[in-house]
Scaffold this motif. Structure first.
Motif: not given
Length: 204
Positions: A14-36
């Motif tokens: 239901c959430t992104l695995d902690p092994v990953w880091t979401f990097v959004d240098p300029s802002g406005g982006g997103s990362a989400a799990i869909v249909d977990a």
């Protein structure tokens, strides 16, 4: 090929695995799990429009998820549920060395609505930029293999039959991270969302 010490992920929880880091240098982006926890589970990685968000020059500007890896030979693949649908939209694998150096391997749609594949090294080294041999609707998989300083990029429509893209290319780096990104380029590109089914070792 030997695989580096990265973690494969089917983006099922239901959430992104902690092994990953979401990097959004300029802002406005997103990362989400869909249909977990369903057969349709995937990572939705979004990039805003209006300005370029890409790995180019000294900017690692595309929203991406990143995990650490060892600096060894490896093979890694990603399955996207569809190729980019917007002009100047990008989706691909990035291999990083620190915060400012990288190698990107991508599929993108150009201004003429043509799907192309490219391998680009920091800062502006285009190792190749070629049209896809065919134009898949969905899905599309990319695979990168590193053997020393030699990098090979392939694509597949089913994750089983792979075709070479461009030519194996030489690029020296000390990799410490690998991930998946959504990008765009140009003066006023559109926003778009990249859907990632899995990353890492090809599922058996």
């Amino acid at each position: 090929a030997a695989r580096a010490q990265y973690i494969s992920d089917d983006f099922h929880a239901c959430t992104l695995d902690p092994v990953w880091t979401f990097v959004d240098p300029s802002g406005g982006g997103s990362a989400a799990i869909v249909d977990a926890y369903t057969a349709q589970a995937h990572l939705a990685l979004s990039v805003p429009g209006g300005a370029a968000h890409e790995f180019w020059n000294d900017a690692a500007g595309a929203p991406h998820v990143l995990q650490p890896m060892t600096d060894t030979d490896f093979t890694a693949a990603v399955k996207f549920l569809a190729p980019p649908t917007t002009h100047n939209g990008q989706e691909g694998i990035v291999v990083r060395q620190g915060d400012n150096s990288w190698l990107r391997l991508e599929i993108f749609r150009n201004e003429a609505d043509q799907l192309r594949a490219a391998m680009v090294g920091w800062p502006t080294l285009v190792l190749f930029d070629v049209p896809l041999p065919s134009a898949p609707s969905a899905p599309v998989c990319l695979r990168v293999t590193r053997a020393g300083d030699l990098w090979t990029m392939e694509w597949s429509a089913d994750g089983a039959a792979w075709q070479l893209l461009g030519v194996p290319s030489t690029y020296a780096m000390q990799a410490d991270g690998i991930g998946v990104y959504a990008g765009n380029r140009g003066l006023a590109p559109a926003a778009h969302t990249v859907q990632v089914d899995w990353f890492g070792a090809v599922p058996g």
